[in-house]
Scaffold this motif. Structure first.
Motif, PDB file in Angstrom:
ATOM      1  N   VAL A  63       6.436 -15.278  -1.018  1.00  0.00           N
ATOM      2  CA  VAL A  63       5.431 -15.850  -1.919  1.00  0.00           C
ATOM      3  C   VAL A  63       4.317 -14.881  -2.301  1.00  0.00           C
ATOM      4  CG1 VAL A  63       3.703 -17.679  -2.163  1.00  0.00           C
ATOM      5  CG2 VAL A  63       5.947 -18.202  -1.204  1.00  0.00           C
ATOM      6  N   PRO A  64       3.654 -14.189  -1.344  1.00  0.00           N
ATOM      7  CA  PRO A  64       2.502 -13.384  -1.764  1.00  0.00           C
ATOM      8  C   PRO A  64       2.844 -11.922  -2.030  1.00  0.00           C
ATOM      9  CG  PRO A  64       2.509 -13.522   0.609  1.00  0.00           C
ATOM     10  CD  PRO A  64       3.742 -14.257   0.133  1.00  0.00           C
ATOM     11  N   PRO A  65       1.952 -11.225  -2.723  1.00  0.00           N
ATOM     12  CA  PRO A  65       2.036  -9.760  -2.740  1.00  0.00           C
ATOM     13  C   PRO A  65       1.557  -9.211  -1.406  1.00  0.00           C
ATOM     14  CG  PRO A  65       0.077 -10.480  -3.915  1.00  0.00           C
ATOM     15  CD  PRO A  65       0.824 -11.728  -3.505  1.00  0.00           C
ATOM     16  N   ARG A  66       2.089  -8.061  -1.029  1.00  0.00           N
ATOM     17  CA  ARG A  66       1.646  -7.417   0.205  1.00  0.00           C
ATOM     18  C   ARG A  66       1.642  -5.902  -0.020  1.00  0.00           C
ATOM     19  NH1 ARG A  66       5.493 -11.356   2.185  1.00  0.00           N
ATOM     20  NH2 ARG A  66       4.514 -13.038   3.388  1.00  0.00           N
ATOM     21  N   GLU A  67       1.500  -5.132   1.068  1.00  0.00           N
ATOM     22  CA  GLU A  67       1.393  -3.675   0.942  1.00  0.00           C
ATOM     23  C   GLU A  67       2.599  -3.031   0.274  1.00  0.00           C
ATOM     24  OE1 GLU A  67      -1.070  -4.726   4.625  1.00  0.00           O
ATOM     25  OE2 GLU A  67       0.713  -5.471   3.585  1.00  0.00           O
ATOM     26  N   HIS A  68       3.736  -3.655   0.353  1.00  0.00           N
ATOM     27  CA  HIS A  68       4.980  -3.074  -0.165  1.00  0.00           C
ATOM     28  C   HIS A  68       5.208  -3.391  -1.641  1.00  0.00           C
ATOM     29  CE1 HIS A  68       7.653  -6.870   0.142  1.00  0.00           C
ATOM     30  NE2 HIS A  68       6.386  -7.199   0.017  1.00  0.00           N
ATOM     31  N   GLY A  69       4.322  -4.159  -2.228  1.00  0.00           N
ATOM     32  CA  GLY A  69       4.551  -4.664  -3.576  1.00  0.00           C
ATOM     33  C   GLY A  69       4.733  -6.153  -3.503  1.00  0.00           C
ATOM     34  N   GLY A  70       5.961  -6.632  -3.771  1.00  0.00           N
ATOM     35  CA  GLY A  70       6.231  -8.052  -3.651  1.00  0.00           C
ATOM     36  C   GLY A  70       5.827  -8.829  -4.886  1.00  0.00           C
ATOM     37  N   ASN A  71       5.343 -10.038  -4.662  1.00  0.00           N
ATOM     38  CA  ASN A  71       5.114 -10.990  -5.749  1.00  0.00           C
ATOM     39  C   ASN A  71       3.735 -10.776  -6.382  1.00  0.00           C
ATOM     40  OD1 ASN A  71       5.803 -13.151  -7.415  1.00  0.00           O
ATOM     41  ND2 ASN A  71       4.926 -14.657  -6.021  1.00  0.00           N
ATOM     42  N   CYS A  72       3.580  -9.670  -7.082  1.00  0.00           N
ATOM     43  CA  CYS A  72       2.280  -9.307  -7.650  1.00  0.00           C
ATOM     44  C   CYS A  72       2.025  -9.949  -9.010  1.00  0.00           C
ATOM     45  CB  CYS A  72       2.170  -7.782  -7.785  1.00  0.00           C
ATOM     46  SG  CYS A  72       2.151  -6.936  -6.197  1.00  0.00           S
ATOM     47  N   ASP A  73       3.061 -10.325  -9.740  1.00  0.00           N
ATOM     48  CA  ASP A  73       2.924 -11.042 -11.018  1.00  0.00           C
ATOM     49  C   ASP A  73       1.992 -10.310 -11.983  1.00  0.00           C
ATOM     50  OD1 ASP A  73       4.622 -13.293 -10.446  1.00  0.00           O
ATOM     51  OD2 ASP A  73       3.083 -13.978  -9.059  1.00  0.00           O
ATOM     52  N   ILE A  74       2.268  -9.038 -12.212  1.00  0.00           N
ATOM     53  CA  ILE A  74       1.448  -8.219 -13.111  1.00  0.00           C
ATOM     54  C   ILE A  74       2.173  -8.110 -14.448  1.00  0.00           C
ATOM     55  CG2 ILE A  74       0.378  -5.971 -13.462  1.00  0.00           C
ATOM     56  CD1 ILE A  74       0.447  -5.634 -10.381  1.00  0.00           C
TER      57      ILE A  74
END
Length: 411
Positions: free
Chosen positions: A215-226
């Motif tokens: 669900v969330p963005p984290r240090e590795h990238g992830g769900n950043c929704d940019i």
């Protein structure tokens, strides 16, 4: 032509595809391997794996099991990539699958995830958006059409065991401060609905019990929704495991800054054409612990905006100290109230802010006690004039059109 290394069949459940996963864990096997300099295509499901349908009911948005998402294509192993490197990913192109030229936007019920404005829109609602080349419009939200900036909402590399443990410790600690909150403060590991790609047996079960939710963005990238991380973008990802383990999914046809409706872009199934390379030792060389990226050179060419301000005073008149979250929420609510004067329902206005290429800006964080956030609404997406005038707003005749709503059955 680039090879399609991962394919998805939209007529089959995502859980039947071993080249797809819905948790982050360092032991998930690579679905495929590439070399630095290779370009390739990955097909993707929509983030729910096809649970949301092209119809006029919001029951599916209300009833979706959010512990199953997101379904990501990968991981892709990159030869020579090692912990401490930077993985360079060029997004060469992104598109919708030929057989799925539509997408959806939705509000989750407050009891099933909620959203940025969940206290104002507590029930599940949905709008369907049809694609016409680079443009989109909706039968549920009349009067608007806009160019899409297609992008992956979620892209990142596998964490190592240490980073995964840090994620779980800090997020479980946050949940413990208010364990009964609705919606919850974070999403803990949940083995029952984990889909771990090629993993089998006891190793799979152990990893499923500790794998991080996507669900969330984290240090590795992830769900950043940019939204500006689109075709033509170059992203530099920290590498934590051998091979990097690049995964991608949650494609959006169009989105406003903040993805404020949570299911907040125009969600779609599609494909990503990318190229990879490696900068050895790049994390330490550039002091990078979170991804950085160069934006797409292609953006919707909207130049005329109405800009709505918000400050750190909430809906009840409570003063907050330099709270940008409160300020942006107020800017969004101000825009919704404005659009309602032209004949939109609050839900339709909210959907526009989540799906159109609106811009969100932190305009001031220095003048105590109020931060100032702004929401930039492009006027050219409307087929009528929304600018203020002495004559007042011209209320549109939308003939009773609105978004389908499904009240929460738990009420």
């Amino acid at each position: 032509m680039a090879d399609t290394l991962i394919k998805v069949d939209l007529n089959q459940p995502a859980t039947s595809n071993e080249n797809v996963h819905n948790r982050w864990h360092p032991d998930i096997p690579m679905a495929t391997w590439v070399k630095p300099g290779d370009d390739f295509i990955l097909e993707t499901y929509d983030w729910t794996g096809g649970f949301i349908k092209n119809n006029d009911s919001a029951d599916d948005v209300r009833d979706v099991d959010l512990s199953t998402v997101h379904y990501l294509s990968g991981p892709v192993g990159v030869e020579t990539a090692e912990p401490g490197d930077l993985l360079v990913v060029d997004l060469l192109d992104v598109g919708a699958k030929d057989e799925s030229q539509w997408g959806f936007n939705g509000f989750f019920s407050k009891n099933n995830g909620g959203g940025f404005l969940t206290d104002h829109f507590p029930d599940a609602q949905k709008s369907i958006w049809d694609f016409k080349g680079m443009f989109t419009s909706s039968r549920h939200v009349p009067g608007v059409e806009y160019a899409g900036l297609i992008h992956p909402g979620l892209i990142g590399c596998l964490p190592d065991h240490k980073l995964l443990a840090e994620w779980n410790e800090r997020e479980l600690g946050l949940i413990a401060t208010e364990p009964d909150r609705v919606p919850p403060l974070a999403n803990p590991p949940f083995a029952k609905t984990a889909h771990m790609g090629k993993m089998k047996g006891e190793a799979r079960d152990k990893a499923a019990a500790e794998g991080a939710r996507t669900v969330p963005p984290r240090e590795h990238g992830g769900n950043c929704d940019i939204k500006d991380l689109s075709r033509g973008s170059r992203i530099f990802f920290p590498v934590y495991v051998k091979g990097a383990g690049l995964s991608v999914g949650d494609l959006h046809f169009s989105q406003g800054d903040g993805e404020i409706t949570f299911c907040g872009a125009i969600e779609m199934a599609g494909w990503v054409h990318m190229r990879v390379s490696v900068i050895k030792g790049g994390m330490a060389t550039y002091g990078i612990k979170n991804p950085i990226f160069k934006p797409s050179p292609i953006t919707p060419n909207y130049k005329d905006y109405l800009i709505f301000e918000g400050i750190s005073v909430d809906e009840k008149g409570k003063q907050h100290y330099l709270d940008v979250n409160v300020a942006y929420r107020q800017a969004c609510l101000n825009a919704i109230e404005y659009l309602k004067k032209f004949g939109y329902s609050g839900s339709q206005a909210y959907s526009i802010l989540g799906t159109a290429p609106v811009q969100g800006h932190i305009s001031g964080v220095v003048d105590i006690p109020n931060s100032c956030a702004t929401l930039w609404l492009p006027t050219e997406i409307f087929n009528f004039d929304i600018n203020p005038s002495s004559a007042g707003p011209v209320v549109q005749n939308f003939k009773g059109i609105d978004m389908p709503i499904s009240p929460d059955r738990k009420k």
